[in-house]
Design a protein around this motif. Structure first.
Motif, mmCIF file in Angstrom:
data_model
loop_
_atom_site.group_PDB
_atom_site.id
_atom_site.type_symbol
_atom_site.label_atom_id
_atom_site.label_comp_id
_atom_site.label_asym_id
_atom_site.label_seq_id
_atom_site.Cartn_x
_atom_site.Cartn_y
_atom_site.Cartn_z
ATOM 1 N N LEU A 1 -8.056 -3.970 0.886
ATOM 2 C CA LEU A 1 -6.780 -3.369 0.487
ATOM 3 C C LEU A 1 -5.884 -3.098 1.690
ATOM 4 O O LEU A 1 -4.767 -2.605 1.521
ATOM 5 C CB LEU A 1 -7.033 -2.052 -0.267
ATOM 6 C CG LEU A 1 -7.896 -2.148 -1.534
ATOM 7 C CD1 LEU A 1 -8.090 -0.764 -2.134
ATOM 8 C CD2 LEU A 1 -7.261 -3.076 -2.544
ATOM 9 N N GLU B 1 -4.973 -7.477 -5.046
ATOM 10 C CA GLU B 1 -5.002 -6.881 -3.730
ATOM 11 C C GLU B 1 -3.592 -6.614 -3.220
ATOM 12 O O GLU B 1 -2.640 -7.254 -3.611
ATOM 13 C CB GLU B 1 -5.719 -7.816 -2.737
ATOM 14 C CG GLU B 1 -7.109 -8.217 -3.164
ATOM 15 C CD GLU B 1 -7.096 -9.431 -4.048
ATOM 16 O OE1 GLU B 1 -8.172 -9.851 -4.460
ATOM 17 O OE2 GLU B 1 -6.008 -9.947 -4.342
ATOM 18 N N VAL C 1 -13.526 2.679 -4.260
ATOM 19 C CA VAL C 1 -12.894 2.242 -3.010
ATOM 20 C C VAL C 1 -13.681 2.837 -1.856
ATOM 21 O O VAL C 1 -14.028 4.027 -1.874
ATOM 22 C CB VAL C 1 -11.417 2.673 -2.940
ATOM 23 C CG1 VAL C 1 -10.848 2.419 -1.548
ATOM 24 C CG2 VAL C 1 -10.590 1.920 -3.974
ATOM 25 N N ALA D 1 -8.395 4.400 -5.788
ATOM 26 C CA ALA D 1 -9.202 3.620 -6.724
ATOM 27 C C ALA D 1 -8.545 3.558 -8.096
ATOM 28 O O ALA D 1 -7.805 4.464 -8.500
ATOM 29 C CB ALA D 1 -10.601 4.223 -6.837
ATOM 30 N N GLY E 1 -14.274 7.456 -4.370
ATOM 31 C CA GLY E 1 -14.036 7.058 -2.987
ATOM 32 C C GLY E 1 -15.256 7.381 -2.144
ATOM 33 O O GLY E 1 -15.915 8.414 -2.366
ATOM 34 N N ARG F 1 -12.560 7.941 -10.893
ATOM 35 C CA ARG F 1 -12.244 7.156 -9.703
ATOM 36 C C ARG F 1 -13.136 7.668 -8.572
ATOM 37 O O ARG F 1 -13.318 8.881 -8.442
ATOM 38 C CB ARG F 1 -10.770 7.298 -9.322
ATOM 39 C CG ARG F 1 -9.813 6.799 -10.392
ATOM 40 C CD ARG F 1 -8.365 6.903 -9.951
ATOM 41 N NE ARG F 1 -7.956 8.278 -9.727
ATOM 42 C CZ ARG F 1 -6.738 8.656 -9.340
ATOM 43 N NH1 ARG F 1 -5.821 7.736 -9.115
ATOM 44 N NH2 ARG F 1 -6.438 9.927 -9.168
ATOM 45 N N SER G 1 -9.321 0.006 3.899
ATOM 46 C CA SER G 1 -10.172 0.295 2.750
ATOM 47 C C SER G 1 -10.485 -0.982 1.984
ATOM 48 O O SER G 1 -9.779 -1.985 2.083
ATOM 49 C CB SER G 1 -9.506 1.322 1.828
ATOM 50 O OG SER G 1 -8.240 0.850 1.391
ATOM 51 N N TYR G 2 -11.535 -0.921 1.200
ATOM 52 C CA TYR G 2 -11.992 -2.055 0.402
ATOM 53 C C TYR G 2 -12.293 -1.592 -1.018
ATOM 54 O O TYR G 2 -12.897 -0.532 -1.217
ATOM 55 C CB TYR G 2 -13.264 -2.671 0.997
ATOM 56 C CG TYR G 2 -13.070 -3.319 2.337
ATOM 57 C CD1 TYR G 2 -12.925 -4.696 2.460
ATOM 58 C CD2 TYR G 2 -13.025 -2.545 3.503
ATOM 59 C CE1 TYR G 2 -12.747 -5.301 3.694
ATOM 60 C CE2 TYR G 2 -12.839 -3.135 4.745
ATOM 61 C CZ TYR G 2 -12.705 -4.509 4.830
ATOM 62 O OH TYR G 2 -12.520 -5.093 6.050
ATOM 63 N N ARG G 3 -11.887 -2.399 -1.976
ATOM 64 C CA ARG G 3 -12.235 -2.129 -3.364
ATOM 65 C C ARG G 3 -13.517 -2.861 -3.704
ATOM 66 O O ARG G 3 -13.671 -4.042 -3.395
ATOM 67 C CB ARG G 3 -11.117 -2.601 -4.298
ATOM 68 C CG ARG G 3 -11.410 -2.337 -5.769
ATOM 69 C CD ARG G 3 -10.287 -2.807 -6.656
ATOM 70 N NE ARG G 3 -10.018 -4.233 -6.472
ATOM 71 C CZ ARG G 3 -9.134 -4.900 -7.196
ATOM 72 N NH1 ARG G 3 -8.418 -4.267 -8.098
ATOM 73 N NH2 ARG G 3 -8.936 -6.180 -6.995
ATOM 74 N N LEU H 1 -9.492 8.213 -0.495
ATOM 75 C CA LEU H 1 -9.886 6.887 -0.977
ATOM 76 C C LEU H 1 -10.070 6.893 -2.489
ATOM 77 O O LEU H 1 -9.749 5.918 -3.172
ATOM 78 C CB LEU H 1 -11.192 6.456 -0.297
ATOM 79 C CG LEU H 1 -11.104 6.140 1.196
ATOM 80 C CD1 LEU H 1 -12.499 5.941 1.772
ATOM 81 C CD2 LEU H 1 -10.248 4.908 1.444
#
Length: 275
Positions: free
Chosen positions: A153, A179, A133, A127, A99, A97, A166-168, A123
C-alpha cells in the motif's frame, strides 16, 4: 539504576476494531453488544491458541501482543475467517479491521504503550472491513512463511504517527487489485513484486519459474528470439565447448528482434510524417 526505570521490549502488537460500531449500536444496542461479546470470546480463544495475550479491550477495540510475528499474522487471518463464517448467519454482520505492527513498546505492568502500539492502531484504520494491514517490519518477517499474499500500500499518511510502508494481507477468496501507490511505485510492483503467493513454497530464485513468468510478458518477436538463442546455446554446449560459436548467430537474432520491435512500436507521427 532506579527501580522506576521504564521497561521496554520488542513485541508484535495486534489491534482489532469494529467497523461502523456506532451505526450498529444505533440500529440495535442489545444485539450489537451480544455479538461483540461473542466475537471477543472467539478472538480471545484464537489469541491464546497462538501464544498471545489480550492486553486491553476498551469500547469495541481489542489490543493483543505476541512474541512471534508469524503467530500474530496467522491469528489475524483466523480471526477474520472465523468472524466471516459467523457473520454469514446474521442479517446485520459485524466486521473487524485489524492492524499489526512489530515495534518497541513501553511496559507498565500488564499494559503496553508507545509508537509500537500507536502504529498498529493506525494500520487498523487503513484496513478494509474484514481485512488485515501489516507494517513493513512485520512483512519482512512473514512474507515467506505464510500461505497468504501481500499487496503493498506504500506509505499512507497516519494521524500523529510518521508514515510507514504498509501491506494488505490478501487471504483466500479476498479480491485484490485495489492498491494505492506512492510516486516511486508502479502497479507492476504492487501486484507482482510485492504480492507473494507462497502456498506452494517454491524457490523464488528458480530459473524455470522466472522464465515461465517472463516470456509471456515479452513481445512475441523477442520471446521467439530468446527461445531460438537458448536452443543454439544448448547445441553449442552439448557438441563441445572447446569451440564457442553461438555468440555470433545469437547476436544477429537478438539484434533483428530488437530492431523489429522498435520499428513496430515507433510513434505513429514518425511513421506517417508531417502533414
Amino acid at each position: 539504576m532506579t527501580d522506576d526505570k521504564v521497561k521496554r521490549r520488542l513485541t508484535t502488537v495486534l489491534c482489532a476494531d469494529v467497523y461502523g460500531y456506532s451505526r450498529l449500536m444505533e440500529a440495535d444496542e442489545t444485539g450489537t453488544l451480544e455479538t461483540l461479546r461473542r466475537y471477543r470470546t472467539a478472538i480471545a480463544g484464537l489469541v491464546a491458541r497462538h501464544d498471545g495475550r489480550i492486553v486491553n479491550t476498551w469500547g469495541d477495540a481489542v489490543i493483543a501482543e505476541f512474541a512471534s510475528v508469524v503467530e500474530a499474522v496467522q491469528c489475524a487471518v483466523e480471526i477474520q475467517q472465523e468472524i466471516a463464517n459467523q457473520d454469514s448467519e446474521h442479517s446485520q454482520p459485524m466486521r473487524f479491521r485489524i492492524g499489526i505492527n512489530l515495534g518497541d513498546v513501553m511496559v507498565d505492568g500488564s499494559d503496553i504503550y508507545g509508537d509500537g502500539v500507536n502504529i498498529a492502531s493506525r494500520l487498523q484504520e487503513l484496513a478494509e472491513p474484514g481485512g488485515v494491514v501489516i507494517s513493513s517490519s512485520v512483512y519482512d518477517q512473514v512474507h515467506n512463511k505464510l500461505a497468504v499474499g501481500f499487496d503493498c500500500l506504500g506509505q499512507r499518511p497516519m494521524k500523529n504517527v510518521a508514515p510507514v510502508t504498509s501491506y494488505r494481507v490478501t487471504m483466500s477468496g479476498q479480491a485484490a487489485g485495489r492498491e494505492s501507490f506512492t510516486v516511486d511505485e508502479s502497479p507492476t510492483r504492487g501486484r507482482e513484486a510485492d504480492r507473494l503467493r507462497l502456498g506452494d513454497r517454491r524457490e523464488p530464485s528458480s530459473w524455470t519459474h522466472v522464465v515461465s513468468d517472463l516470456l509471456p510478458r515479452l513481445p512475441r518477436s523477442i520471446a521467439t528470439a530468446l527461445t531460438v538463442s537458448a536452443f543454439l546455446i544448448l547445441i553449442n554446449v552439448f557438441t563441445g565447448m572447446h569451440k564457442i560459436w553461438f555468440h555470433w548467430p545469437v547476436a544477429v537474432i537478438l539484434f533483428g528482434a530488437l530492431l523489429r520491435t522498435a520499428l513496430r512500436h515507433r510513434p505513429e507521427s514518425d511513421s506517417k510524417g508531417e502533414r
